[in-house]
Design a protein around this motif. Structure first.
Motif, PDB file in Angstrom:
ATOM      1  N   ALA A  35       0.830  -1.207   0.000  1.00 53.78           N
ATOM      2  CA  ALA A  35       0.000   0.000   0.000  1.00 53.78           C
ATOM      3  C   ALA A  35       0.866   1.259   0.000  1.00 53.78           C
ATOM      4  O   ALA A  35       0.570   2.240  -0.701  1.00 53.78           O
ATOM      5  CB  ALA A  35      -0.930  -0.004   1.214  1.00 53.78           C
ATOM      6  N   TYR A  55       2.257   1.684  -3.471  1.00 52.88           N
ATOM      7  CA  TYR A  55       1.238   2.220  -4.371  1.00 52.88           C
ATOM      8  C   TYR A  55       1.140   3.730  -4.191  1.00 52.88           C
ATOM      9  O   TYR A  55       1.072   4.486  -5.177  1.00 52.88           O
ATOM     10  CB  TYR A  55      -0.114   1.567  -4.083  1.00 52.88           C
ATOM     11  N   LEU A  56       1.126   4.174  -2.941  1.00 51.62           N
ATOM     12  CA  LEU A  56       1.076   5.604  -2.632  1.00 51.62           C
ATOM     13  C   LEU A  56       2.276   6.321  -3.236  1.00 51.62           C
ATOM     14  O   LEU A  56       2.156   7.394  -3.832  1.00 51.62           O
ATOM     15  CB  LEU A  56       1.046   5.788  -1.115  1.00 51.62           C
ATOM     16  N   THR A 111      -0.832   9.147  -4.920  1.00 53.68           N
ATOM     17  CA  THR A 111      -2.202   9.334  -4.461  1.00 53.68           C
ATOM     18  C   THR A 111      -2.214   9.897  -3.045  1.00 53.68           C
ATOM     19  O   THR A 111      -1.185   9.957  -2.364  1.00 53.68           O
ATOM     20  CB  THR A 111      -2.946   7.978  -4.486  1.00 53.68           C
ATOM     21  N   TRP A 131      -3.396   9.803   0.987  1.00 51.50           N
ATOM     22  CA  TRP A 131      -3.536   8.706   1.948  1.00 51.50           C
ATOM     23  C   TRP A 131      -4.958   8.155   1.953  1.00 51.50           C
ATOM     24  O   TRP A 131      -5.159   6.940   1.941  1.00 51.50           O
ATOM     25  CB  TRP A 131      -3.161   9.193   3.358  1.00 51.50           C
ATOM     26  N   ASP A 146      -7.031   8.101  -0.333  1.00 50.69           N
ATOM     27  CA  ASP A 146      -7.424   7.539  -1.622  1.00 50.69           C
ATOM     28  C   ASP A 146      -6.731   6.222  -1.934  1.00 50.69           C
ATOM     29  O   ASP A 146      -6.816   5.739  -3.073  1.00 50.69           O
ATOM     30  CB  ASP A 146      -7.145   8.549  -2.748  1.00 50.69           C
ATOM     31  N   ILE A 147      -6.057   5.646  -0.953  1.00 46.70           N
ATOM     32  CA  ILE A 147      -5.468   4.325  -1.162  1.00 46.70           C
ATOM     33  C   ILE A 147      -6.594   3.337  -1.466  1.00 46.70           C
ATOM     34  O   ILE A 147      -7.622   3.325  -0.779  1.00 46.70           O
ATOM     35  CB  ILE A 147      -4.676   3.879   0.089  1.00 46.70           C
ATOM     36  N   PHE A 178      -6.543  -2.584  -0.339  1.00 50.55           N
ATOM     37  CA  PHE A 178      -5.423  -2.547   0.591  1.00 50.55           C
ATOM     38  C   PHE A 178      -5.984  -2.406   2.011  1.00 50.55           C
ATOM     39  O   PHE A 178      -7.168  -2.096   2.190  1.00 50.55           O
ATOM     40  CB  PHE A 178      -4.510  -1.357   0.287  1.00 50.55           C
ATOM     41  N   TRP A 209      -6.405   2.899   5.277  1.00 47.15           N
ATOM     42  CA  TRP A 209      -5.332   3.885   5.142  1.00 47.15           C
ATOM     43  C   TRP A 209      -4.792   4.338   6.490  1.00 47.15           C
ATOM     44  O   TRP A 209      -3.587   4.677   6.611  1.00 47.15           O
ATOM     45  CB  TRP A 209      -5.819   5.091   4.338  1.00 47.15           C
ATOM     46  N   VAL A 222      -2.243   1.808   7.463  1.00 46.91           N
ATOM     47  CA  VAL A 222      -1.058   1.982   6.623  1.00 46.91           C
ATOM     48  C   VAL A 222      -0.238   3.167   7.112  1.00 46.91           C
ATOM     49  O   VAL A 222       0.990   3.090   7.223  1.00 46.91           O
ATOM     50  CB  VAL A 222      -1.463   2.184   5.149  1.00 46.91           C
ATOM     51  N   TYR A 223      -0.926   4.263   7.444  1.00 47.66           N
ATOM     52  CA  TYR A 223      -0.211   5.450   7.934  1.00 47.66           C
ATOM     53  C   TYR A 223       0.432   5.183   9.289  1.00 47.66           C
ATOM     54  O   TYR A 223       1.531   5.686   9.576  1.00 47.66           O
ATOM     55  CB  TYR A 223      -1.162   6.645   8.041  1.00 47.66           C
TER      56      TYR A 223
END
Length: 260
Positions: free
Chosen positions: A40, A43-44, A49, A51, A53-54, A58, A61, A64-65
């Motif tokens: 993810a 991809y970012l 993109t 955060w 809009d991930i 996935f 977000w 992921v952050y």
């Protein structure tokens, strides 16, 4: 999960899985695979993109952050084990010694977007930018990385980068630094030699008297072109310099892992 061009396969991610697991917190058992989280982030990085809009296939977000922030606080030069270990492994795979004897130093100016907070505005050129500083070996692999605001000269930025890597004993094998005219100056070269006990070779284009590819200088330019395949690095849209530096780490980690 849908496959994207930025994704790492299980075989590729297995190279770095144990390295990333070392810097995660020991809490309750993880429900999400680290590979999905790392993909993810890639991809970012690759598609620039936001955060939020991930893609939904996935992990969330926010999760992921969370991992990005966790790795960002540990991926400083003194604990930058994943990238440096990958670089050493790749050198061994290429038939070279794990530590280099020559580094090529250069800097790249990158324009800021309106979201950048740590920035410097040049009233003369009417542009705001940061500088990426890098030291690569003859394979184009990074051994030093640094980020400064645009008011730093190439020499001052190189000093900031070098001082962040004084702990790295692998740099003791260095014999030559190759730089361009932006790093000329006796005082700077004397400081350089006192820190690394290595020869400094300055290659100036105006001394060649004709158009010619500067010896080995093209290697570092090629490295900059590699990371510019990540659209998020086309401009600096990060609020903090440490975030920009972490994005560079991720770009190089992905670059090396894609070779497996």
């Amino acid at each position: 999960m849908t496959r994207y061009t930025s994704d790492l396969s299980e075989e590729q991610f297995s190279v770095i899985r144990s390295l990333l697991e070392r810097i995660t917190k020991n809490t309750r058992p993880r429900k999400t695979d680290l590979r999905d989280i790392f993909n993810a982030l890639l991809y970012l990085l690759k598609n620039a993109t936001k955060w939020r809009d991930i893609p939904k296939d996935f992990p969330n977000w926010k999760l992921v952050y969370y991992y990005f922030h966790l790795w960002k606080t540990t991926l400083d030069p003194e604990t930058n084990e994943p990238l440096l270990e990958l670089v050493w492994m790749e050198r061994l795979r290429s038939g070279k010694h794990s530590t280099p004897s020559l580094l090529i130093i250069d800097a790249q100016s990158v324009k800021n977007t309106c979201t950048a907070q740590e920035r410097w505005y040049d009233a003369g050129k009417k542009v705001s930018w940061i500088k990426r500083h890098i030291g690569v070996d003859t394979l184009g692999l990074p051994h030093m990385l640094g980020i400064t605001t645009g008011n730093y000269s190439d020499r001052d930025g190189a000093k900031e980068m070098f001082l962040a890597y004084t702990w790295d004993i692998s740099l003791n094998t260095l014999e030559v630094f190759l730089v361009d005219g932006g790093y000329s100056g006796e005082k700077f070269q004397e400081w350089w030699i006192s820190c690394f006990d290595a020869d400094v070779q300055v290659v100036k284009r105006n001394e060649l008297h004709t158009f010619k590819v500067l010896p080995k200088r093209w290697i570092v330019e090629r490295t900059f072109s590699w990371i510019e395949q990540c659209r998020r690095l086309w401009k600096n849209c990060e609020r903090h310099l440490q975030t920009s530096l972490t994005m560079m780490y991720l770009a190089f980690i992905s670059l090396i892992l894609k070779r497996y």
